[in-house]
Design an enzyme around this catalytic site. Structure first.
Site, PDB file in Angstrom:
ATOM      1  N   LYS A   1       6.360   1.018  77.560  1.00  0.00           N
ATOM      2  CA  LYS A   1       5.727   0.386  76.386  1.00  0.00           C
ATOM      3  C   LYS A   1       6.246  -1.047  76.325  1.00  0.00           C
ATOM      4  O   LYS A   1       7.440  -1.256  76.114  1.00  0.00           O
ATOM      5  CB  LYS A   1       6.082   1.154  75.111  1.00  0.00           C
ATOM      6  CG  LYS A   1       5.373   0.627  73.872  1.00  0.00           C
ATOM      7  CD  LYS A   1       5.630   1.485  72.634  1.00  0.00           C
ATOM      8  CE  LYS A   1       4.879   0.923  71.442  1.00  0.00           C
ATOM      9  NZ  LYS A   1       5.058   1.708  70.223  1.00  0.00           N
TER      10      LYS A   1
ATOM     11  N   THR B   1       0.196  10.985  66.216  1.00  0.00           N
ATOM     12  CA  THR B   1      -1.095  11.207  65.579  1.00  0.00           C
ATOM     13  C   THR B   1      -2.233  10.691  66.434  1.00  0.00           C
ATOM     14  O   THR B   1      -2.358   9.496  66.651  1.00  0.00           O
ATOM     15  CB  THR B   1      -1.123  10.491  64.220  1.00  0.00           C
ATOM     16  OG1 THR B   1       0.078  10.805  63.551  1.00  0.00           O
ATOM     17  CG2 THR B   1      -2.292  10.969  63.408  1.00  0.00           C
TER      18      THR B   1
ATOM     19  N   THR C   1       3.852   6.870  70.284  1.00  0.00           N
ATOM     20  CA  THR C   1       3.945   5.960  71.426  1.00  0.00           C
ATOM     21  C   THR C   1       5.368   5.457  71.680  1.00  0.00           C
ATOM     22  O   THR C   1       5.668   5.046  72.797  1.00  0.00           O
ATOM     23  CB  THR C   1       3.021   4.746  71.225  1.00  0.00           C
ATOM     24  OG1 THR C   1       3.363   4.102  69.997  1.00  0.00           O
ATOM     25  CG2 THR C   1       1.567   5.175  71.204  1.00  0.00           C
ATOM     26  N   ASP C   2       6.239   5.491  70.669  1.00  0.00           N
ATOM     27  CA  ASP C   2       7.569   4.891  70.832  1.00  0.00           C
ATOM     28  C   ASP C   2       8.339   5.463  72.023  1.00  0.00           C
ATOM     29  O   ASP C   2       8.913   4.723  72.806  1.00  0.00           O
ATOM     30  CB  ASP C   2       8.397   5.072  69.554  1.00  0.00           C
ATOM     31  CG  ASP C   2       8.090   3.984  68.531  1.00  0.00           C
ATOM     32  OD1 ASP C   2       7.061   3.298  68.712  1.00  0.00           O
ATOM     33  OD2 ASP C   2       8.863   3.820  67.572  1.00  0.00           O
TER      34      ASP C   2
END
Ligand SMILES: [Zn+2]
Lengths: 412, 634
Positions: free
Chosen positions: A234, A81, A157-158
Site C-alpha cells: 500500500k 468493508t 486495506t491497511d
C-alpha cells in the site's frame, strides 16, 4: 435500531426529529429534512419525547437463486468493508458481511459467479493478529476442499498485504485466492468497492491460481491490477490506486467495463498444484527500522526478550550504523535470525559493496534479496516455524517460495 | 402577452417559495485548500473517469425510468486543474469545514434574523447526476427561522445551509457526462424561504431583496452563475412544482406567471377530458413503420433504418395535445420532455400534423392504420423498438396523469420563462452524516463578534439615506433596495448630488433599458467614471444618459472616451458665451421688446444648441447677464 422521536424547544424555536447518539455536549437531532443539527443542552433547552423508541426495521434481502452455469466463489470476510448500507432515516451506515447483503449492494457480482460466504472475523485491519491469518488460511483451505472455484477475501486495506503474504506462504492453492477491499468508504456512491469487487470476482473465477490482491489501477474506474500477494504494498494513504507491485510487475489487469483479464506475467495455473496447508508461524519476529543515530538498544531488547527473528529495514543497499554491528552479532550468537532489507523498497539488498555491509555479513546477517520488508517479516515467521537451523533458514530466506523474490532484477 | 394573461393570483391561491444559492467569495473551498477560481476547460491538466454505483436505497423514490437510466451506468469524466486537488477527485478525506465560509454563512443568517444552531453537522446528501465526484454533496444546516420585511409584508426564511457547489457540466453524450472540477467545492449558502409569496411580482421582489442583502455583506461572489434561484410554485387546485436553475432575476416574475398559467391550463384540459368522458388510457403499442415507408421526413427516415415508428392512440384526446399550456408550448411538449430521455429520434402527435415533413396523406394513413377517428390523438415515436417502448410507456403514464390534473414535478427553467419536465419531485433527501468532518460548535462569543460587525439592514439604511443625504422617502427606499446601494454611497462620496445619483442609477438606467439599451453591461466602474466627469465639470448632467448608452454598448471603453467620441465634452465658458452672444445678437429686437422676460424663451434656443453639453444654470446666468447688458446699452 431503536430511536426516539423528540421535540426540542430552544430560544423559542421548536425542532422536531430523531434523537441521535452524541459524543459531545450537544443534543444531536436528525430533522425530517434529513439534516442533523446540534443543540446545546442547558436549562433553556426543553426536550419532549414524542415517541419512545421508534424501531427502524432492517430490510433483509433474499439471496438470488444460484445459476448452475456459473462457478462458485466463497467470500471470506475479515471486517474490511466491501459493501455498506445506509439507513437514510437515521443516517446510520452498516457494513455488510452477509453474502446476500453484499450481492444486494453489488448486484453485478451475480452475473459472474454464485456466491457463498463466511464472516471469519469482524475487525479493523489494524487490529489484525497472526493467529487470525492462520484461521483465515484454514477457512480458505476448507472452502477449497468443499469445492469453491475461487476465494475472495474482503479485507481492510491497511494490513491487507501482510495477510496476503501470510496466506501466500501458508497455502498451496489449486484455485485463485483474491484479496479485495476499498480505499474510499463503501457507503459513498463513488466508492471503489464495486469496481474492485467485480474485478476480484473475475480473477477468482479465472485460471490464476495465486494469492492475489486486486485493486484499482489508477484514479479512474477503468481497470484493476492483479498483484501477486507477496509483491504488493500500500503506497498511498487514500488514493484508489494505493496498491502497487514493487520489484515486480503485476500479474495482469482486469478491464472493468469488458471484464476481460489481460495477463502479462507468468502465474500458476488453476489445478497445477494440489491444495496443501502449512499454517505454522513463529510469532516472535519483529521488523526494525534503522534511522541515523538510532541506538542499537532496540536490537538488544528483542534479543533479551527471546525473539527468534528480526528483519531490519536498513538504509540504501542494506546498511545500519557501525554501532549496531556488535548488537546484531550478539543477537545472531543468541540464535536470533537477522534478515537485512532496505527502506528503499525498490531494488535488491547487497551487503558486499561497502565495509559496513561486509561487517554485517560477518556478523551473520542474511541478505533479503529484493523482497519487501513486510513480506520478509512474514516469510521469516513462516520459515522459522519450519526450521531453526541457521543454514536452512538462510537458504529458505534466499529462495523463492511464493513469488516473493526473484533471482534477476529485470528492467521495469 | 403579459397583460392578456393576467391571472387573479389571489383567487387562484398562488403560493411560491424561493431557494437561493449564492456562492461565497472565500479564499479557499469549503473542504479543501484550493482557490475558489474558475478555469477554462482547455487549461485542464488531468482527467478522471468514474461511475457512480447506486442501489435502490440511493435512488429512493426516483421513477423507474431514472432507475433504468442509473443502471445503465453512466460514465462521468472529470476535468482537473493545477487549482484542484485529491479532495475534489474524491481521493482524499476532506479538510475541516472552512471557518471563513461558516462566518459568512452566520453573518447572512443573522442578517436574515435567523437563529443559528449550536453545533453545525456536515451531512452527505446523495446526488446521482455525477456533479459531485463523491456521489454526494456536503451540506450543513446552519440556521433556521428568520424573516425578511418587504413593503408587501413579511416573508419567512425557513433555513440557511452552507454547502459545496457542484462541478460544472461541460459536455454530454449518450453514455457519458463531462464535468469540470474547478467549481466543485466552492462554498455556497442555500437560503430557503417559506411558501409565503403570493404574486409573481412579490417573488421577484423577494429574490431581489435577498440578493441585495447577500451582496451587502461584500463577501459573496458576483457575476453570472454565482447566484441561482429555484422556485417552488403551486396554485390551490394544482400541485407543487419546483423550477430549477433560474439564473437571472428578471425571469422570476415570468417563471411564476407562466407556471401558474400552465397549472391553470392543465386543469382546463383535465376538465375537458372529464367532459369528454375519457378514462384511463391503455398502453397499446402499434408498429406503424409501414405507413412511413416512403416518407420525406428526415427524422423518421433515419429512425426507420435503426428501428421503426411506434404509435399509441389516445382516445378522445383530439385537439388537446396540441393545446398551448404556456405561450409557444403545447401540452404535447410535456410528453416529449419525458420521452426524449430515452434518446429517441422524435416524438410526434397528430394535433401538430401535417408538418415536419410529414404529409397529410401520411396522417390519414396513420389514422386508418390505428383505426383512429378525428376525436383521437395519435402519439408516435421514431427509434429502436426497446427505447420506443420505454418512451411510449412514460408518455402514457403522463397522459393518465392529465386526468388528475397537475403532477408534482421538478422542472427546468427555460430561457423564455417557460419550463420543461426534468424529473419527479424528489422525496425526502437521502442524507447521512459526513463522518470525515467533525461537527463545529459555535460558541456565543463567535456570534457576538459577527453580530457586532453586521452590515446595515435595509430599513435603517433607508432612514439613514433620508437623514444623511436628504433624499425623499421614495428615493431613499428605491436606492436602499437597489443592488446599486453601495455604488450609490461610493458616488455620493465623490461630492455628487444624492438625488441626481439615485435618478441616474434607478431612473435613467430603467429608461435606457426600456429603449433597448443593454444596461446589464454597465458595471460600477462605468457609473463612477461618468460621475467623475460630472464632478470635473467635463460633461453636464444632461449628458449622462448618452454616455451611459455609449458605455452599455461598448463596455470596454472609458466614460471619458465615450463622452469625447459623442462630442459631449462640456464647452468652456468662453464657448458658451460665444453661442449665447450669437443668439442674443440675432434676437436683439426681441430682447429690447421683452427685457428680462426674454430669458426663458431664449434659454430654450441656447439649450437646443448646447443641449447636454453645458449646465443649464450656467447658461441661465450668462444669458441674464447678456440681456441685462443689452438693456443697459439703451
Ligand atoms: Zn482541492
Amino acid at each position: 435500531m431503536k430511536v426516539k422521536r423528540v421535540e426540542v424547544e430552544r430560544e423559542g424555536i421548536t425542532h422536531t426529529g430523531l434523537l441521535m447518539p452524541s459524543r459531545g455536549a450537544c443534543i444531536v437531532l436528525k430533522l425530517d429534512s434529513g439534516y442533523n443539527i446540534g443543540l446545546k443542552k442547558d436549562a433553556k433547552t426543553k426536550v419532549t419525547v414524542l415517541k419512545e423508541g421508534v424501531v427502524m426495521p432492517h430490510k433483509k434481502v433474499s439471496s438470488p437463486s444460484p445459476n448452475p452455469a456459473l462457478p462458485t466463489i466463497s467470500i471470506l470476510s475479515t471486517g474490511g468493508t466491501i459493501a455498506s448500507k445506509v439507513d437514510y432515516r437515521t443516517g446510520a451506515v452498516t457494513s455488510q458481511f452477509d453474502v446476500e447483503d453484499i450481492l444486494g449492494a453489488i448486484p453485478e457480482l451475480t452475473e459472474i459467479a454464485n456466491f457463498r460466504g463466511k464472516a471469519i472475523y469482524n475487525i479493523l485491519s489494524e487490529n489484525m493478529r497472526i493467529k487470525y491469518w492462520q484461521k483465515l488460511a484454514r477457512a480458505a483451505a476448507d472452502e477449497i476442499k468443499k469445492g469453491a472455484d475461487g476465494i475472495m477475501v474482503t479485507h481492510g486495506t491497511d494490513t491487507m498485504t501482510y495477510t496476503a503474504a501470510a496466506l501466500s506462504f501458508m497455502l498451496k492453492t489449486p484455485v485463485p485466492i483474491v484479496f479485495v477491499g476499498s480505499q474510499r468508504s463503501a457507503d459513498r456512491p463513488s466508492s471503489d468497492n464495486v469496481v474492485n469487487a467485480v474485478c476480484a470476482a473475475k480473477v477468482a473465477t479465472s485460471d490464476i491460481a495465486e494469492v492475489a490482491v486486486v485493486m484499482h489501477a489508477g484514479m479512474s474506474d477503468d481497470e484493476c491490477l492483479i498483484h501477486r500477494g507477496t509483491r504488493v504494498r500500500k503506497m498511498h494513504t487514500s488514493r484508489r490506486d494505493a496498491f502497487q507491485s514493487i520489484n515486480a510487475k503485476p500479474i495482469g489487469t482486469v478491464d472493468y467495463k469488458t471484464r476481460k483479464i489481460h495477463t502479462s506475467e507468468e502465474y500458476r495455473k488453476r489445478g497445477e498444484q494440489k491444495l496443501a496447508i502449512n499454517d505454522k508461524l513463529e510469532a516472535k519476529c519483529a521488523l526494525v527500522k534503522f534511522s541515523p543515530d538510532a541506538e542499537p538498544d532496540v536490537i538488544n531488547y528483542y534479543t533479551d526478550k527471546g525473539y527468534k527473528g528480526l528483519v531490519i529495514e536498513g538504509t540504501g543497499l542494506g546498511h545500519v550504523s557501525t554501532e549496531w554491528i556488535p548488537s546484531i552479532k550478539k543477537a545472531v550468537d543468541n540464535g536470533v535470525h537477522v534478515v537485512m532489507m532496505s527502506q528503499c523498497l525498490g531494488g535488491r539488498v547487497c551487503d558486499r559493496v561497502y565495509d559496513t555491509g561486509r561487517d554485517l555479513l560477518k556478523a551473520g546477517v542474511i541478505e533479503g534479496e529484493d523482497m519487501l520488508p513486510e513480506v520478509a517479516l512474514v516469510k521469516l515467521m513462516w520459515v522459522l516455524a519450519q526450521t531453526k537451523n541457521s543454514a536452512e533458514v538462510r537458504q529458505l530466506m534466499q529462495t523463492n517460495i511464493a513469488g516473493e523474490l526473484s533471482e534477476r532484477s529485470k528492467q521495469a | 402577452m403579459k397583460g392578456q394573461n393576467r391571472l387573479d393570483y389571489r383567487q387562484l391561491g398562488l403560493k411560491a417559495g424561493l431557494e437561493i444559492h449564492q456562492q461565497l467569495d472565500t479564499k479557499t473551498k469549503l473542504f479543501c485548500n484550493c482557490p475558489t477560481r474558475l478555469r477554462n476547460t482547455d487549461e485542464s491538466t488531468y482527467e478522471v473517469r468514474r461511475y457512480l454505483h447506486l442501489t435502490e436505497s440511493e435512488l429512493g423514490e426516483v421513477d423507474r425510468a431514472a432507475l433504468e437510466e442509473a443502471r445503465r451506468k453512466r460514465l462521468f469524466i472529470y476535468k482537473g486543474y493545477d487549482t484542484t486537488c485529491l479532495i475534489e477527485n474524491d481521493e482524499e478525506p476532506p479538510q475541516p469545514l472552512n471557518q471563513e465560509a461558516l462566518d459568512v454563512a452566520l453573518e447572512v443568517a443573522l442578517l436574515l434574523g435567523m437563529t443559528p444552531v449550536d453545533e453545525v453537522h456536515t451531512m452527505r446528501k446523495i446526488v446521482i447526476d455525477g456533479s459531485n465526484t463523491a456521489g454526494f454533496q456536503r451540506t450543513a444546516l446552519v440556521a433556521s427561522n428568520g424573516k425578511i420585511s418587504i413593503p408587501e409584508g413579511d416573508i419567512g426564511i425557513a433555513t440557511l445551509c452552507l454547502e459545496e457547489e457542484a462541478a460544472q457540466k461541460v459536455a454530454e453524450s449518450i453514455n457519458s457526462t463531462t464535468y469540470s472540477l474547478d467549481r466543485l467545492g466552492i462554498p455556497l449558502v442555500e437560503i430557503a424561504t417559506m411558501a409565503d409569496i403570493t404574486t409573481p411580482e412579490q417573488a421577484r421582489i423577494v429574490a431581489e431583496h435577498l440578493g441585495m442583502m447577500l451582496r451587502s455583506t461584500g463577501k459573496v461572489k458576483r457575476g453570472i452563475g454565482t447566484i441561482r434561484q429555484d422556485i417552488n410554485i403551486s396554485i390551490a387546485k394544482g400541485a407543487r412544482t419546483e423550477i430549477k436553475g433560474v439564473q437571472t432575476l428578471n425571469l422570476i416574475e415570468t417563471i411564476v406567471e407562466r407556471e401558474a398559467l400552465r397549472q391553470v391550463n392543465l386543469l382546463k384540459i383535465r376538465d375537458e377530458l372529464k367532459k369528454r368522458g375519457v378514462k384511463q388510457v391503455e398502453m397499446e403499442i402499434i408498429d406503424v413503420s409501414d405507413v412511413f415507408a416512403a416518407t420525406k421526413c428526415k427524422v423518421i427516415k433515419n429512425a426507420l433504418k435503426k428501428g421503426g415508428i411506434f404509435a399509441v392512440c389516445l382516445p378522445k384526446f383530439g385537439g388537446l395535445v396540441g393545446q398551448e399550456i404556456q405561450p409557444g408550448r403545447r401540452f404535447g411538449a410535456e410528453f416529449a420532455d419525458r420521452a426524449k430521455r430515452f434518446s429517441i429520434g422524435g416524438v410526434f402527435h397528430t394535433d401538430e400534423l401535417p408538418g415536419y415533413g410529414i404529409t397529410s396523406g401520411e396522417v390519414s394513413a396513420l389514422k386508418k392504420r390505428t383505426y383512429a377517428t378525428s376525436e383521437n390523438c395519435i402519439i408516435f415515436v421514431a427509434g429502436e423498438r426497446s427505447k420506443a417502448t420505454l418512451s411510449l410507456k412514460v408518455v402514457v403514464e403522463r397522459v393518465n396523469m392529465a386526468l388528475k390534473g397537475v403532477p408534482e414535478e421538478t422542472r427546468r427553467a427555460l430561457e423564455n420563462g417557460n419550463s420543461a419536465y426534468m424529473r419527479p419531485l424528489p422525496g425526502a433527501a437521502r442524507m447521512y452524516p459526513e463522518t470525515d468532518v467533525l461537527p463545529v460548535y459555535i460558541p456565543p462569543e463567535r456570534l457576538d463578534r459577527i453580530k457586532s460587525a453586521l452590515p446595515e439592514l435595509l430599513p435603517e439604511q433607508r432612514a439613514r439615506y433620508i437623514k444623511e443625504y436628504g433624499l425623499s422617502e421614495e428615493f431613499a427606499g428605491l436606492i436602499a433596495r437597489s443592488k446599486r446601494a453601495l455604488l450609490f454611497e461610493r458616488i455620493v462620496a465623490l461630492g455628487i448630488s444624492p438625488t441626481l445619483v439615485v435618478r441616474t442609477l434607478e431612473g435613467t438606467t430603467s429608461e435606457l433599458s426600456r429603449e433597448g439599451v443593454p444596461v446589464q453591461h454597465l458595471a460600477d466602474e462605468h457609473f463612477i467614471g461618468v460621475f467623475k466627469l460630472i464632478k470635473a465639470k467635463k460633461i453636464a448632467k444632461e449628458g449622462i444618459p448618452q454616455v451611459l448608452k455609449g458605455l452599455a454598448s461598448s463596455p470596454s471603453k472609458s466614460a471619458e472616451k465615450v463622452a469625447a467620441e459623442i462630442g459631449l465634452q462640456a464647452p468652456s465658458k468662453e464657448d458658451i458665451e460665444s453661442v449665447i452672444d450669437k443668439v442674443v445678437q440675432s434676437k436683439e429686437g426681441f430682447i429690447r421688446e421683452r427685457g428680462l422676460e426674454a430669458t426663458k424663451p431664449l434659454m430654450g434656443v441656447v439649450m437646443k444648441q448646447l443641449r447636454g453639453r453645458a449646465d443649464g444654470k450656467l447658461i441661465n446666468s450668462i444669458l441674464k447677464e447678456k440681456i441685462t447688458a443689452i438693456m443697459r446699452e439703451k
